[in-house]
Design a protein around this motif. Structure first.
Motif, short mmCIF file in Angstrom:
data_model
loop_
_atom_site.label_atom_id
_atom_site.label_comp_id
_atom_site.label_asym_id
_atom_site.label_seq_id
_atom_site.Cartn_x
_atom_site.Cartn_y
_atom_site.Cartn_z
N LEU A 41 0.82 -1.20 0.00
CA LEU A 41 0.00 0.00 0.00
C LEU A 41 0.87 1.26 0.00
CD1 LEU A 41 -2.87 1.07 0.05
CD2 LEU A 41 -2.79 0.94 2.54
N ALA A 42 1.94 1.24 0.78
CA ALA A 42 2.86 2.39 0.81
C ALA A 42 3.52 2.58 -0.55
CB ALA A 42 3.91 2.19 1.89
N ALA A 43 3.92 1.48 -1.19
CA ALA A 43 4.54 1.57 -2.52
C ALA A 43 3.54 2.10 -3.55
CB ALA A 43 5.07 0.20 -2.94
N LEU A 44 2.31 1.65 -3.45
CA LEU A 44 1.26 2.14 -4.35
C LEU A 44 1.07 3.64 -4.16
CD1 LEU A 44 -1.10 1.60 -6.36
CD2 LEU A 44 -2.53 1.29 -4.35
N GLY A 45 1.00 4.06 -2.93
CA GLY A 45 0.84 5.48 -2.64
C GLY A 45 1.99 6.30 -3.18
N ASP A 46 3.21 5.80 -3.00
CA ASP A 46 4.38 6.51 -3.52
C ASP A 46 4.33 6.63 -5.04
OD1 ASP A 46 5.36 6.78 -0.96
OD2 ASP A 46 6.79 5.12 -1.13
N ALA A 47 3.87 5.58 -5.70
CA ALA A 47 3.83 5.58 -7.16
C ALA A 47 2.67 6.40 -7.71
CB ALA A 47 3.72 4.14 -7.67
N ALA A 48 1.54 6.38 -7.02
CA ALA A 48 0.32 6.98 -7.58
C ALA A 48 0.08 8.41 -7.12
CB ALA A 48 -0.88 6.13 -7.22
N ASP A 49 0.41 8.72 -5.89
CA ASP A 49 0.05 10.01 -5.30
C ASP A 49 1.05 11.08 -5.75
OD1 ASP A 49 -1.12 12.00 -3.81
OD2 ASP A 49 -0.28 11.31 -1.91
N VAL A 50 0.91 11.53 -6.97
CA VAL A 50 1.85 12.46 -7.59
C VAL A 50 1.91 13.78 -6.85
CG1 VAL A 50 2.38 13.73 -9.71
CG2 VAL A 50 1.55 11.38 -9.84
N ASP A 51 0.76 14.30 -6.41
CA ASP A 51 0.76 15.61 -5.75
C ASP A 51 1.01 15.54 -4.25
OD1 ASP A 51 -1.68 14.70 -4.82
OD2 ASP A 51 -2.88 16.14 -5.95
N GLY A 52 1.14 14.33 -3.70
CA GLY A 52 1.50 14.16 -2.30
C GLY A 52 0.42 14.55 -1.29
N ASP A 53 -0.85 14.53 -1.71
CA ASP A 53 -1.91 14.93 -0.79
C ASP A 53 -2.48 13.77 0.04
OD1 ASP A 53 -3.41 13.61 -2.70
OD2 ASP A 53 -4.78 15.26 -3.09
N GLY A 54 -1.91 12.57 -0.13
CA GLY A 54 -2.33 11.43 0.67
C GLY A 54 -3.53 10.69 0.14
N ARG A 55 -3.95 11.03 -1.05
CA ARG A 55 -5.08 10.35 -1.68
C ARG A 55 -4.84 10.30 -3.18
NH1 ARG A 55 -9.62 15.03 -0.86
NH2 ARG A 55 -8.40 16.63 -1.88
N ILE A 56 -5.58 9.43 -3.86
CA ILE A 56 -5.37 9.21 -5.29
C ILE A 56 -6.56 9.77 -6.06
CG2 ILE A 56 -5.02 7.47 -7.08
CD1 ILE A 56 -3.79 5.70 -4.87
N SER A 57 -6.29 10.72 -6.94
CA SER A 57 -7.33 11.27 -7.81
C SER A 57 -7.53 10.34 -9.00
CB SER A 57 -6.92 12.65 -8.32
OG SER A 57 -5.82 12.53 -9.20
N PHE A 58 -8.59 10.56 -9.77
CA PHE A 58 -8.83 9.74 -10.94
C PHE A 58 -7.67 9.87 -11.94
CE2 PHE A 58 -10.68 9.04 -15.23
CZ PHE A 58 -10.90 7.69 -15.10
N GLU A 59 -7.16 11.07 -12.12
CA GLU A 59 -6.06 11.28 -13.05
C GLU A 59 -4.82 10.50 -12.60
OE1 GLU A 59 -7.95 13.78 -11.73
OE2 GLU A 59 -9.09 14.17 -13.56
N GLU A 60 -4.54 10.50 -11.30
CA GLU A 60 -3.40 9.75 -10.77
C GLU A 60 -3.64 8.24 -10.94
OE1 GLU A 60 -1.81 12.73 -7.27
OE2 GLU A 60 -3.57 11.48 -6.87
N PHE A 61 -4.87 7.80 -10.74
CA PHE A 61 -5.25 6.40 -10.88
C PHE A 61 -5.03 5.94 -12.32
CE2 PHE A 61 -8.71 3.19 -11.40
CZ PHE A 61 -8.36 2.31 -10.37
N VAL A 62 -5.47 6.75 -13.28
CA VAL A 62 -5.29 6.40 -14.69
C VAL A 62 -3.81 6.37 -15.03
CG1 VAL A 62 -5.66 7.23 -17.06
CG2 VAL A 62 -7.55 7.24 -15.42
N ARG A 63 -3.06 7.34 -14.58
CA ARG A 63 -1.62 7.40 -14.85
C ARG A 63 -0.91 6.17 -14.30
NH1 ARG A 63 -0.18 12.23 -12.33
NH2 ARG A 63 -1.44 13.24 -13.92
N LEU A 64 -1.33 5.72 -13.12
CA LEU A 64 -0.74 4.54 -12.49
C LEU A 64 -1.00 3.28 -13.31
CD1 LEU A 64 0.64 3.24 -9.97
CD2 LEU A 64 -1.68 2.89 -9.10
N LEU A 65 -2.20 3.16 -13.83
CA LEU A 65 -2.60 1.93 -14.51
C LEU A 65 -2.39 1.96 -16.02
CD1 LEU A 65 -5.86 1.14 -12.53
CD2 LEU A 65 -3.56 0.21 -12.20
N ALA A 66 -1.98 3.10 -16.55
CA ALA A 66 -1.77 3.22 -18.00
C ALA A 66 -0.50 2.55 -18.44
CB ALA A 66 -1.75 4.68 -18.39
#
Length: 66
Positions: A41-66
């Protein structure tokens, strides 16, 4: 990513985002995927949470899975 993938990703994102606030929190992710370890979960957060706000936006989610 194909244009058909975006609606599928939106559906998955919305299923995980139980509060409907447009973000996936750590708690929401754990509720949907309880088998995920804290380390993963920590690794996922590091990879996905681009803006560092502690949550994953849809744009970050798409970027992670693209």
């Amino acid at each position: 990513m194909s244009s058909q993938s975006v609606p599928e990703l939106r559906k998955l994102f919305d299923e995980i985002d139980q509060s409907g606030d447009g973000y996936i929190s750590q708690a929401e992710f754990v509720r949907r995927f309880p088998h995920v370890t804290a380390e993963a979960l920590a690794a996922l957060g590091d990879a996905a949470d681009v803006d560092g706000d502690g949550r994953i936006s849809f744009e970050e989610f798409v970027r992670l899975l693209a």
